[in-house]
Design an enzyme around this catalytic site. Structure first.
Site, short mmCIF file in Angstrom:
data_model
loop_
_atom_site.label_atom_id
_atom_site.label_comp_id
_atom_site.label_asym_id
_atom_site.label_seq_id
_atom_site.Cartn_x
_atom_site.Cartn_y
_atom_site.Cartn_z
N HIS A 27 0.85 -1.37 -0.02
CA HIS A 27 0.05 0.03 -0.10
C HIS A 27 1.02 1.39 0.12
CE1 HIS A 27 0.55 1.17 4.39
NE2 HIS A 27 0.66 0.09 4.25
N ASP B 290 -0.45 4.43 0.59
CA ASP B 290 -1.09 5.49 1.77
C ASP B 290 -0.31 5.55 3.04
OD1 ASP B 290 -2.26 2.97 2.23
OD2 ASP B 290 -3.47 3.86 3.63
N ASP C 236 6.38 1.99 6.49
CA ASP C 236 5.14 1.51 6.47
C ASP C 236 4.41 2.14 5.27
OD1 ASP C 236 2.62 0.36 6.67
OD2 ASP C 236 2.24 1.37 8.76
N GLU D 149 -4.92 1.65 2.75
CA GLU D 149 -4.86 0.52 3.62
C GLU D 149 -5.22 0.80 4.93
OE1 GLU D 149 -2.82 -2.29 6.41
OE2 GLU D 149 -2.30 -0.44 6.00
N GLU D 150 -4.44 1.92 5.23
CA GLU D 150 -4.32 2.34 6.88
C GLU D 150 -5.65 2.46 7.38
OE1 GLU D 150 -1.93 2.27 8.77
OE2 GLU D 150 -0.24 2.50 7.40
N GLU E 12 4.82 -5.84 4.32
CA GLU E 12 4.65 -4.61 5.52
C GLU E 12 5.88 -5.11 6.53
OE1 GLU E 12 2.19 -2.66 6.41
OE2 GLU E 12 0.35 -3.12 5.58
N HIS F 144 4.23 4.79 12.18
CA HIS F 144 3.09 5.64 12.76
C HIS F 144 3.99 6.62 13.76
CE1 HIS F 144 -0.51 3.00 11.70
NE2 HIS F 144 0.35 2.81 10.90
#
Lengths: 429, 429
Positions: B98, B100, B131, B165-166, B189, B387
């Site tokens: 992903h 995003d 990520d 995805e998030e 991931e 994050h």
């Protein structure tokens, strides 16, 4: 004299109710007290008083340790005072009432406009009707009655119409600093006609509880500030228990928790799947009449640093004192003003008064502690409707309380001579 | 072949790092994925792939029971797919990543601009580096390597570069609906080079707890929603315990709480001296690989209506399911793709791989449940920096993982013939 006062009150009723409507229709939320104060000042002039209307602005006021307000601009919030000077040799009394009202909240919950002053089934509706413009009307009626009946008293009667009570008493602070104190005071807050010789003080606090963030999927890698907040809350519950077990005054006999600690607000964390690293709790701690604010602050702070929890020991919660505070206040239960008011209550209502401790703070705390003016809280209006939608006051109670208060003032300040009154009686016949 | 692939990776390193910088420098928060997708599409064309770039807009997508997004406008969020068509007779693979990224949060906590792509001590910094743009680079390297070395494979290699995805996988949902599924999938991931055959699913929930308001000075006249929230939280803690005691899969042996319930956010009450009449809690509940979302929803809801508390029985907490959800996913631990990846991991690193269950959801849940494409999650990057401020990825790990993934693909899809490669080898000599 009792009958005479009652008769006078009955005669004044229509005019007085209309004046209460005018007061209620002036939205006097904090910062907006001016219009209602001008209305009251006008009324005082009409009944023959000299009026002192001023905007507190002196440095002493703003710098005072008991200054507690959310603002420093009082340009739209004057205080009003008026004195019926005594002939001398008598005891003086302060009659204190606040004109600020709390906001109406969610308007949709009101049946009428919050400032309607609508009358229905003997009740007058509107924000401030009970808290405490109805009580203020009692005081104005007492002032007018004394003037109207030309009763010369030995002691001074000092009327305060103050702003900013609802968040800590800056109006009464200003009145005290301006010299408006006396031997005792009566504050007709809505006690539902109970007599409160003691008033609970209170303070607001904010506690920050810290944790350590982590992803929610591996929450065991963090420390949840919410879980730690629960430990803190349990400690506060224990503290409340300890504090209330110390209170033995029979005034508090019927009160389940004399000085509660209320946790009113909580917030923290910013993402459902993150471990929250900070929680904030805001609350109110009750202060017993025999406590100082400093003692209570220290007791709560000490508790927060001595919780039996490894994490909290290393990361102690941070306590802030913010917003409102009310000093506790009390007058001796056997004080003569208490005796006089109790007697006049019985004379007029035919019943024994209920004597209790107030579950909330009033400006009586400041008057007692700073103004050396021990205060009784007693007035019409049901506490449970104050601060709620569809606030109202039962109108009959206002006049009952006004008569009781007026007679108590006459007893306390002592009537020097009442020739005019005798003349008046003759005329009426 | 192993040496050849490794050599190729080394050669590509400078160019690939520069491309990762370009990807990181494109802020691709949700709703803003377009620029990075165009960049990736360009790269795929450069290496000789036909590219499918589309904006999901069909009714089937929006109406799908697994559609879970905070928005309906995907005009700035295209998906990208590219297929290296096999010669036939082989097994296909999906390579899913992903683009995003989560928002950078408090910028002041970052040493550099969150989208700097700065390089220091072998690490590349920026939101999304770990990520999962670093992982995406692994996949692009695998695609390029196969093309560059002209390795004809029997099975198809299907690359997904997805958005969203998030918060629940709408991008991968769209890719599946468009037919981009395969016999198995690899999702790089940031697992810190661990191999995850199982992924925890999760859902967000919101619980409203009700009380009855009262003045803080007489708090005993109300019912504190905060006190009731504590009862609810304790019940949730018990539920978490029950749910985790049921999990016996040895994959979870080293994980303290396989499927945690995280309470991430709380708010309620609006005045320090009022009893709070409503508290809201938001959280995330982990879903075990063998559970359905429906089962988990029902279990939490049932618990909330069966708490042993008179008030809560009469005023049950209200549960809402909102925001993100990730389906759990799993591939058989003995699946051949697992065997192949484990072998290639050992070939290149010299060590045994760590096999664990993923503590968070990925798009592998959707691929497994809806796309019938069992998925392995395996990639470079340390989960703990995802994050968070100063997110980074160790660059060497990207190339290590890329080589492992490339070799695994060759094994899984089977090399049909490699004449070009032999020729190439000759030329290089």
């Amino acid at each position: 004299m009792l009958e005479e006062i009652q008769k006078w009150m009955m005669k004044k009723k229509p005019e007085a109710i209309s004046f209460l409507q005018q007061m209620v229709r002036k939205n006097s939320e904090q910062g907006n007290e001016k219009e209602v104060q001008l209305l009251i000042a006008e009324k005082l002039k009409d009944i023959g008083c000299e009026v002192d209307l001023w905007h507190p602005d002196e440095e002493e006021f703003f710098q005072h340790p008991y200054f507690c307000a959310t603002r420093t601009d009082f340009s739209n919030s004057p205080n009003v005072a008026a004195v019926i000077k005594g002939t001398g040799g008598g005891r003086s009394v302060v009659l204190n009432g606040h004109v600020d009202v709390v906001p109406p909240g969610d308007i949709s919950q009101w049946d009428n406009d919050p400032y309607s002053g609508a009358i229905k089934d003997g009740k007058l509706y509107g924000r401030g009707a009970t808290d405490m413009k109805g009580g203020n009307l009692c005081l104005l009626l007492a002032m007018e009655c004394i003037k109207d009946l030309k009763l010369d008293l030995k002691g001074d009667v000092i009327f305060h119409s103050v702003m900013e009570e609802e968040s800590g008493g800056a109006g009464t602070l200003a009145a005290i600093l301006r010299g408006y104190t006396a031997d005792a005071a009566i504050i007709p807050e809505p006690t539902n006609m109970k007599i409160f010789p003691s008033q609970q003080g209170s303070m607001w606090f904010r506690i920050h509880i810290f944790g350590r963030s982590a992803h929610g999927g591996t929450r065991y890698e963090g420390v949840s500030a919410l879980e730690k907040a629960m430990v803190v809350i349990q400690e506060i519950q224990r503290l409340e228990k300890t504090r209330n077990e110390r209170i033995t005054d029979p005034l508090y006999e019927k009160i389940p928790i004399p000085v509660p600690i209320n946790l009113g607000k909580i917030s923290g964390g910013d993402w459902p799947s993150s471990v929250p690293d900070c929680i904030m709790i805001e609350g109110r701690i009750g202060v017993a009449p025999d406590e100082t604010l400093e003692q209570v602050r220290k007791e709560l702070e000490d508790r927060m640093t001595s919780i039996q929890d490894d994490w909290l020991t290393k990361h102690p919660p941070r306590v802030e004192w913010f917003g409102a505070q009310w000093l506790p206040g009390s007058i001796d239960k056997e004080h003569e003003l208490m005796q006089l008011l109790k007697k006049r209550f019985k004379d007029i209502s035919g019943a024994e008064p209920v004597i209790e401790a107030s579950p909330w703070g009033t400006d009586g705390g400041l008057l007692t502690a700073l103004g050396h003016t021990p205060s009784i809280v007693f007035g019409p209006g049901v506490t449970s409707v104050a601060h709620y939608p569809d606030e109202y006051i039962e109108m009959d109670k206002i006049f009952e309380a006004a008569a009781m208060i007026t007679l108590t003032i006459l007893d306390w300040c002592e009537v020097a001579h009442q020739p005019q009154q005798k003349e008046l009686l003759k005329k009426e016949k």
